[in-house]
Design a protein around this motif. Structure first.
Motif, PDB file in Angstrom:
ATOM      1  N   ARG A 111       6.007  51.677  71.483  1.00  0.00           N
ATOM      2  CA  ARG A 111       6.062  52.482  70.261  1.00  0.00           C
ATOM      3  C   ARG A 111       6.754  51.675  69.164  1.00  0.00           C
ATOM      4  O   ARG A 111       7.733  50.977  69.423  1.00  0.00           O
ATOM      5  CB  ARG A 111       6.814  53.782  70.513  1.00  0.00           C
ATOM      6  N   VAL A 112       6.236  51.801  67.955  1.00  0.00           N
ATOM      7  CA  VAL A 112       6.824  51.106  66.815  1.00  0.00           C
ATOM      8  C   VAL A 112       6.897  52.074  65.638  1.00  0.00           C
ATOM      9  O   VAL A 112       6.153  53.061  65.583  1.00  0.00           O
ATOM     10  CB  VAL A 112       5.999  49.857  66.421  1.00  0.00           C
ATOM     11  N   THR A 113       7.789  51.787  64.720  1.00  0.00           N
ATOM     12  CA  THR A 113       7.956  52.645  63.546  1.00  0.00           C
ATOM     13  C   THR A 113       7.580  51.865  62.298  1.00  0.00           C
ATOM     14  O   THR A 113       8.314  50.962  61.883  1.00  0.00           O
ATOM     15  CB  THR A 113       9.421  53.121  63.445  1.00  0.00           C
ATOM     16  N   PRO A 114       6.448  52.189  61.699  1.00  0.00           N
ATOM     17  CA  PRO A 114       6.074  51.506  60.457  1.00  0.00           C
ATOM     18  C   PRO A 114       7.013  51.907  59.315  1.00  0.00           C
ATOM     19  O   PRO A 114       7.517  53.032  59.275  1.00  0.00           O
ATOM     20  CB  PRO A 114       4.660  52.017  60.168  1.00  0.00           C
TER      21      PRO A 114
ATOM     22  N   ASP B 281       6.825  51.809  55.148  1.00  0.00           N
ATOM     23  CA  ASP B 281       5.918  51.585  54.020  1.00  0.00           C
ATOM     24  C   ASP B 281       4.572  51.019  54.492  1.00  0.00           C
ATOM     25  O   ASP B 281       4.002  50.130  53.852  1.00  0.00           O
ATOM     26  CB  ASP B 281       6.549  50.637  52.990  1.00  0.00           C
ATOM     27  N   GLY B 282       4.084  51.535  55.617  1.00  0.00           N
ATOM     28  CA  GLY B 282       2.774  51.119  56.109  1.00  0.00           C
ATOM     29  C   GLY B 282       2.762  49.761  56.786  1.00  0.00           C
ATOM     30  O   GLY B 282       1.685  49.234  57.078  1.00  0.00           O
ATOM     31  N   ARG B 283       3.932  49.213  57.030  1.00  0.00           N
ATOM     32  CA  ARG B 283       3.990  47.905  57.694  1.00  0.00           C
ATOM     33  C   ARG B 283       4.782  48.005  58.998  1.00  0.00           C
ATOM     34  O   ARG B 283       5.822  48.657  59.054  1.00  0.00           O
ATOM     35  CB  ARG B 283       4.640  46.858  56.792  1.00  0.00           C
ATOM     36  N   VAL B 284       4.255  47.336  60.003  1.00  0.00           N
ATOM     37  CA  VAL B 284       4.960  47.218  61.279  1.00  0.00           C
ATOM     38  C   VAL B 284       5.552  45.815  61.329  1.00  0.00           C
ATOM     39  O   VAL B 284       4.852  44.837  61.045  1.00  0.00           O
ATOM     40  CB  VAL B 284       3.982  47.419  62.458  1.00  0.00           C
ATOM     41  N   GLU B 285       6.810  45.726  61.682  1.00  0.00           N
ATOM     42  CA  GLU B 285       7.454  44.417  61.800  1.00  0.00           C
ATOM     43  C   GLU B 285       7.881  44.209  63.245  1.00  0.00           C
ATOM     44  O   GLU B 285       8.602  45.038  63.813  1.00  0.00           O
ATOM     45  CB  GLU B 285       8.658  44.329  60.865  1.00  0.00           C
ATOM     46  N   LEU B 286       7.405  43.114  63.807  1.00  0.00           N
ATOM     47  CA  LEU B 286       7.707  42.799  65.203  1.00  0.00           C
ATOM     48  C   LEU B 286       8.439  41.455  65.253  1.00  0.00           C
ATOM     49  O   LEU B 286       7.868  40.423  64.887  1.00  0.00           O
ATOM     50  CB  LEU B 286       6.412  42.704  66.018  1.00  0.00           C
ATOM     51  N   ALA B 287       9.673  41.479  65.690  1.00  0.00           N
ATOM     52  CA  ALA B 287      10.433  40.235  65.834  1.00  0.00           C
ATOM     53  C   ALA B 287       9.920  39.500  67.072  1.00  0.00           C
ATOM     54  O   ALA B 287       9.886  40.063  68.166  1.00  0.00           O
ATOM     55  CB  ALA B 287      11.917  40.537  65.971  1.00  0.00           C
ATOM     56  N   LEU B 288       9.525  38.254  66.888  1.00  0.00           N
ATOM     57  CA  LEU B 288       8.996  37.485  68.018  1.00  0.00           C
ATOM     58  C   LEU B 288      10.015  37.432  69.157  1.00  0.00           C
ATOM     59  O   LEU B 288       9.646  37.401  70.325  1.00  0.00           O
ATOM     60  CB  LEU B 288       8.631  36.066  67.581  1.00  0.00           C
ATOM     61  N   ALA B 289      11.284  37.434  68.818  1.00  0.00           N
ATOM     62  CA  ALA B 289      12.326  37.372  69.845  1.00  0.00           C
ATOM     63  C   ALA B 289      12.292  38.595  70.761  1.00  0.00           C
ATOM     64  O   ALA B 289      12.688  38.523  71.916  1.00  0.00           O
ATOM     65  CB  ALA B 289      13.697  37.259  69.191  1.00  0.00           C
TER      66      ALA B 289
ATOM     67  N   ILE C 190       0.595  48.257  70.801  1.00  0.00           N
ATOM     68  CA  ILE C 190       1.639  48.998  70.092  1.00  0.00           C
ATOM     69  C   ILE C 190       1.059  50.318  69.609  1.00  0.00           C
ATOM     70  O   ILE C 190      -0.152  50.435  69.369  1.00  0.00           O
ATOM     71  CB  ILE C 190       2.212  48.198  68.898  1.00  0.00           C
ATOM     72  N   LEU C 191       1.937  51.303  69.503  1.00  0.00           N
ATOM     73  CA  LEU C 191       1.513  52.620  69.012  1.00  0.00           C
ATOM     74  C   LEU C 191       2.439  53.011  67.867  1.00  0.00           C
ATOM     75  O   LEU C 191       3.599  53.363  68.084  1.00  0.00           O
ATOM     76  CB  LEU C 191       1.585  53.660  70.127  1.00  0.00           C
ATOM     77  N   PRO C 192       1.933  52.929  66.635  1.00  0.00           N
ATOM     78  CA  PRO C 192       2.773  53.325  65.497  1.00  0.00           C
ATOM     79  C   PRO C 192       3.094  54.819  65.550  1.00  0.00           C
ATOM     80  O   PRO C 192       2.225  55.634  65.916  1.00  0.00           O
ATOM     81  CB  PRO C 192       1.890  53.000  64.280  1.00  0.00           C
ATOM     82  N   ASP C 193       4.309  55.172  65.188  1.00  0.00           N
ATOM     83  CA  ASP C 193       4.691  56.585  65.114  1.00  0.00           C
ATOM     84  C   ASP C 193       3.687  57.328  64.237  1.00  0.00           C
ATOM     85  O   ASP C 193       3.266  56.821  63.194  1.00  0.00           O
ATOM     86  CB  ASP C 193       6.086  56.725  64.494  1.00  0.00           C
TER      87      ASP C 193
END
Ligand code: FES
Length: 147
Positions: free
Chosen positions: A35-38, A40-48, A62-65
């Protein structure tokens, strides 16, 4: 019989259970949806935090909220990243990622890892979202920008 090469039944069963558990966990991890939280319409995924994004030919689900439809984040052999909607463009089933292609379980449409149709009945490519990698190692997926 050489005693150093014997193993009793209990040890054998325990060893088998460990191997099966490790395999099952690995398999489950690759099928998991994060699950991820966008914002402003953007999902940010830290490579780490998403090591699969640094691997070749991997897939991250991934599943955006607020959404019922997972996004497939795929890397290719060169490490380039593609973010695709998992919604089949035929009648809306969820496509599954295989090693070299994406397959819809409903009627068999097949797409390449860039989302292009390889085999119908779907006629349109999967929706592809714009991605970019920041200098600080953040993969940004813009859900408002489709390419
Ligand atoms: Fe995917 Fe029909 S919904 S092939």
């Amino acid at each position: 019989m050489n005693p150093s090469k014997t193993i009793d039944r209990r040890d054998f069963v325990a060893a088998c259970a460990s191997v099966i558990s490790a395999a099952a966990l690995g398999g489950c991890a690759s099928l998991a949806i994060r699950r991820v939280t966008p914002v402003d319409g953007r999902v940010e995924l830290a490579l780490a935090h998403y090591p699969e994004l640094s691997e070749r030919e991997s897939v991250l689900r991934i599943l955006p909220d607020g959404s019922d439809d997972p996004i497939l984040v795929l890397t290719d052999a060169s490490g380039s990243v593609t973010a695709l909607s998992s919604v089949c463009t035929h009648l809306g089933c969820t496509v599954e990622a295989e090693t070299t292609r994406l397959v819809c379980p409903c009627h068999g449409s097949t797409f390449d890892r860039a989302g292009r149709v390889l085999k119908g009945p779907a006629e349109r490519s999967l929706v592809r979202y714009e991605t970019r990698l920041s200098d600080s190692g953040i993969l940004i997926i813009d859900l408002n920008r489709r390419t």
